[in-house]
Write an enzyme that holds these catalytic residues in place. Structure first.
Site, PDB file in Angstrom:
ATOM      1  N   HIS A 309      -1.500  57.124 -22.596  1.00  0.00           N
ATOM      2  CA  HIS A 309      -2.880  57.185 -22.115  1.00  0.00           C
ATOM      3  C   HIS A 309      -3.225  58.605 -21.663  1.00  0.00           C
ATOM      4  O   HIS A 309      -4.295  59.131 -21.988  1.00  0.00           O
ATOM      5  CB  HIS A 309      -3.064  56.212 -20.955  1.00  0.00           C
ATOM      6  N   GLU A 313      -6.072  61.041 -23.662  1.00  0.00           N
ATOM      7  CA  GLU A 313      -7.286  61.506 -22.999  1.00  0.00           C
ATOM      8  C   GLU A 313      -7.380  63.030 -23.032  1.00  0.00           C
ATOM      9  O   GLU A 313      -8.455  63.597 -23.264  1.00  0.00           O
ATOM     10  CB  GLU A 313      -7.323  61.007 -21.558  1.00  0.00           C
ATOM     11  N   LYS A 316      -8.129  64.041 -26.722  1.00  0.00           N
ATOM     12  CA  LYS A 316      -9.485  63.654 -27.120  1.00  0.00           C
ATOM     13  C   LYS A 316     -10.493  64.681 -26.605  1.00  0.00           C
ATOM     14  O   LYS A 316     -11.407  65.095 -27.326  1.00  0.00           O
ATOM     15  CB  LYS A 316      -9.802  62.267 -26.574  1.00  0.00           C
ATOM     16  N   ASN A 317     -10.326  65.101 -25.343  1.00  0.00           N
ATOM     17  CA  ASN A 317     -11.215  66.126 -24.789  1.00  0.00           C
ATOM     18  C   ASN A 317     -11.055  67.452 -25.527  1.00  0.00           C
ATOM     19  O   ASN A 317     -12.023  68.163 -25.773  1.00  0.00           O
ATOM     20  CB  ASN A 317     -10.918  66.309 -23.304  1.00  0.00           C
TER      21      ASN A 317
END
Length: 706
Positions: A309, A313, A316-317
């Site tokens: 996770h 994240e 993805k950013n």
């Protein structure tokens, strides 16, 4: 579907359970207990969870009922509160029943005969007759109660023996049926709370709309941290129990814990998933390339889902920032990222005018905005689009989320003692985020630095070195956090220059986490006879929602402090206990400051008295100082900055726990004066020196840290 209603009787029971503290469980404990699952060990785990879950659930219900500024009255927050109350009620009144014989109970491992097992509570609320209604007399015996003052867990190795004892025992079919039924109950609870993250986010949006607030304040940010950290803990306990009961044995797994989690493989999978989401969102043929620099044999015990996770994240950013920087029509121009770096969402509307890499033309995004980026609901999406995204997310992974991905990732990192930090890279318009798990920290202890070499123990012969261990209020802060300063960072300014000061205090540490992460080992190896060790923990020992940090003030807190005392005394060092400096908290009715450390300061005072150890009562002395200064005057001591006052805090900050340079100096002065009054052997205080903030030094990140 009709809403669940909390009756008066249920409220009474919730408040009763909420009066009991939570019990922390470490990753190591979960691994040792679950290595050889049998119906006996699973039954003991069920008994523990049947005691622990209602306490954790009740804490959340009570907190959701008393949130500040009317947040509790938001429809979505009330819905979440009802979910927690319903799960509490189900656990309290609908436990599965099974008939167990006296022979079976006699064969069950007696917690009193072992020194390590699943952690026991200091009081078991269901053992009271008034609270046992609905459980039935034919449920498995919950086991003995451990009361305050009794010794707690000592060595993890013994716990394995207990698991092996239960493996050898024979249990009737009813125990298997009970374990299955209890597991199904837990699965239902977990499913009920699946939408909690998005529903709470909806509730905060409702509150923002009603309050006409632009950005949520620090108090609500802190509550969200506590709430979601508790949620992670509850879901981890449930997930681990369900996995032990339902999944087939695997040589590398104990429940959902992988004993040899491969960092390279987890990160590679996160890269592929993030690129897939990026390509779908922007309709790209091929997303920005990422080169993973990670040893393929790097493994440690961890929950792969947590690390996955976090990585997803961050990546993805990163991908979103790259695509928006270069444009969806310039796939060939996408740079290859060799490091895990991602662009901070731009704050300036004139981003196209900013020349990347030119340090003379600083975009506000180039500043350290970790306080914003790692805060909840910080997103480039409008509130309207955000609300629509929340309602339609259904656990999909949108490219632009609702401002929870990064703060939740930080909580996952912190859950087992790690952290997630954002560091500005001036001139590049990017930030580097580092995540380090507690297990990885332990592997790196051999490389920890406490000085410059073999002679680091003393600057000059005959002059003791002063070692400091503690938390963020004492630690040394770096240039990326200035002007934030710890009192331990300022203490050398008040000592004779011939003393060497080694500040090993660690931000976020408790007496437990500091020891369990091996942070005291390099300190102890460097201590020599006559040296001085200052020990100051308490701020993070209070965090019941973080099992790797929480200690009970009169038992485990004193046990860890005693470990530091015995270790340093064994090396011939002098130890001084320092109660935790008080936060800046004033009575809302116009009264004076009040203590926030509960029994922790009292417990340290009692231990110092019992062991005849010098004590700097910084809690009491700081509280007096805040009273003298008053509510407004005391802000000068703390990290209060206006927007634009510091490049490290472009939006400003109002921190009532950590110090400004001036405040750290004044608190260090208090400590130095107390040390002088104690007449510590060979310790010299430099009383004739004039100290100011210009004398402080903030090292670069990574310089000389323990």
């Amino acid at each position: 579907m009709s809403r669940f209603r909390i009756s008066g009787a249920l409220w009474d029971k919730i408040h009763h359970f909420a009066s009991f503290p939570q019990t922390g469980v470490s990753l190591q404990q979960m691994i040792l207990f679950g290595q050889h699952p049998s119906q006996g060990t699973l039954l003991k785990a069920s008994q523990f969870l049947s005691e622990e879950l209602p306490i954790r659930l009740s804490h959340r219900v009570v907190e959701l009922e008393s949130l500040p500024d009317g947040l509790s009255q938001m429809p979505s927050i009330e819905k979440v509160k009802e979910w927690y109350a319903q799960s509490f009620e189900v656990r309290a009144h609908h436990l599965p029943k099974t008939k167990t014989t006296k022979r079976h109970r006699a064969e069950a491992p007696d917690a009193r005969s072992r020194t390590h097992h699943l952690p026991l509570r200091h009081a078991q609320p269901v053992s009271r007759p008034a609270d046992a209604r609905g459980t039935g007399g034919d449920t498995p015996d919950p086991g003995p109660t451990v009361h305050a003052g009794e010794s707690r867990n000592k060595r993890d190795g013994v716990w394995r023996d207990e698991a092996e004892d239960t493996d050898r025992a024979e249990y009737p079919p009813e125990v298997h049926e009970y374990n299955e039924a209890f597991t199904q109950l837990l699965q239902n609870i977990k499913k009920r709370h699946d939408p909690t993250v998005t529903t709470v986010a909806q509730g905060v949006l409702e509150w923002k709309r009603k309050q006409k607030a632009g950005r949520i304040g620090q108090s609500i940010q802190e509550w969200l941290d506590r709430f979601y950290m508790s949620r992670i803990g509850i879901r981890f306990l449930i997930g681990q129990h369900v996995a032990l009961n339902t999944l087939s044995p695997h040589p590398d797994y104990v429940g959902i814990i992988c004993t040899r989690a491969n960092v390279h493989d987890i990160c590679h999978e996160a890269i592929e998933n993030a690129r897939f989401v990026c390509e779908e969102h922007y309709a790209l043929f091929k997303g920005p390339p990422i080169q993973l620099l990670c040893p393929k044999d790097l493994t440690f015990a961890y929950v792969p889902g947590h690390l996955s996770h976090i990585c997803f994240e961050l990546l993805k950013n990163s991908l979103r920032a790259v695509v928006e920087r270069y444009g969806v029509d310039n796939e060939d121009a996408f740079p290859r990222s060799r490091w895990w770096s991602w662009r901070v969402p731009r704050i300036s509307p004139s981003r196209s005018q900013m020349k990347e890499g030119d340090p003379k033309k600083r975009d506000p995004a180039h500043m350290d905005v970790s306080g914003l980026v790692l805060s909840y609901l910080y997103t480039t999406m409008s509130d309207e689009g955000l609300e629509a995204n929340i309602e339609s997310s259904d656990f999909k992974a949108p490219m632009a989320g609702f401002g929870y991905g990064l703060p939740l990732s930080r909580l996952y990192a912190r859950f087992f003692g790690g952290d997630l930090r954002l560091i500005s890279m001036d001139g590049y318009g990017t930030a580097f985020v580092e995540s380090r798990a507690a297990a990885m920290i332990r592997q790196e202890q051999a490389r920890a630095i406490v000085g410059d070499g073999p002679s680091a123990g003393h600057a000059e012969s005959g002059w003791p070195t002063v070692f400091i261990i503690g938390d963020s209020t004492a630690s040394t802060w770096t240039t990326v956090h200035a002007p934030e300063t710890g009192w331990g960072q300022a203490l050398p300014l008040f000592l004779d220059r011939r003393h060497r000061v080694v500040n090993a205090a660690l931000s976020g540490a408790s007496s437990k986490s500091f020891a369990e992460a091996g942070r005291f080992d390099p300190v102890l190896s460097a201590i020599r006879p006559g040296d001085v060790l200052l020990v100051s923990f308490g701020h993070n020992d209070e965090k019941v929602d973080i099992p790797t940090h929480y200690t009970e003030p009169w038992t485990t807190y004193q046990e860890y402090l005693t470990g530091y005392l015995d270790g340093a005394h064994g090396k011939g060092a002098q130890v001084v206990l320092v109660t935790s400096v008080e936060r800046r908290r004033f009575d809302s009715a116009g009264g004076g400051p009040y203590t926030t450390h509960g029994d922790y300061s009292k417990s340290m005072r009692a231990l110092a008295d019992r062991r005849d150890v010098p004590l700097v009562d910084l809690a009491e002395l700081s509280l007096r100082r805040w009273k003298q200064l008053g509510k407004e005057g005391s802000t000068e001591y703390f990290l209060w900055l206006k927007p634009g006052e510091s490049n490290n805090y472009p939006e400003g900050v109002e921190d009532d726990t950590h110090f400004s340079g001036f405040g750290a100096i004044e608190v260090a002065r208090i400590v130095a004066e107390e040390l002088e009054n104690m007449e510590i052997r060979d310790l010299r205080i430099a009383r004739d020196s004039v100290v100011s903030e210009k004398d402080l030094v903030w090292p670069e990140p990574g310089e000389g840290s323990v």
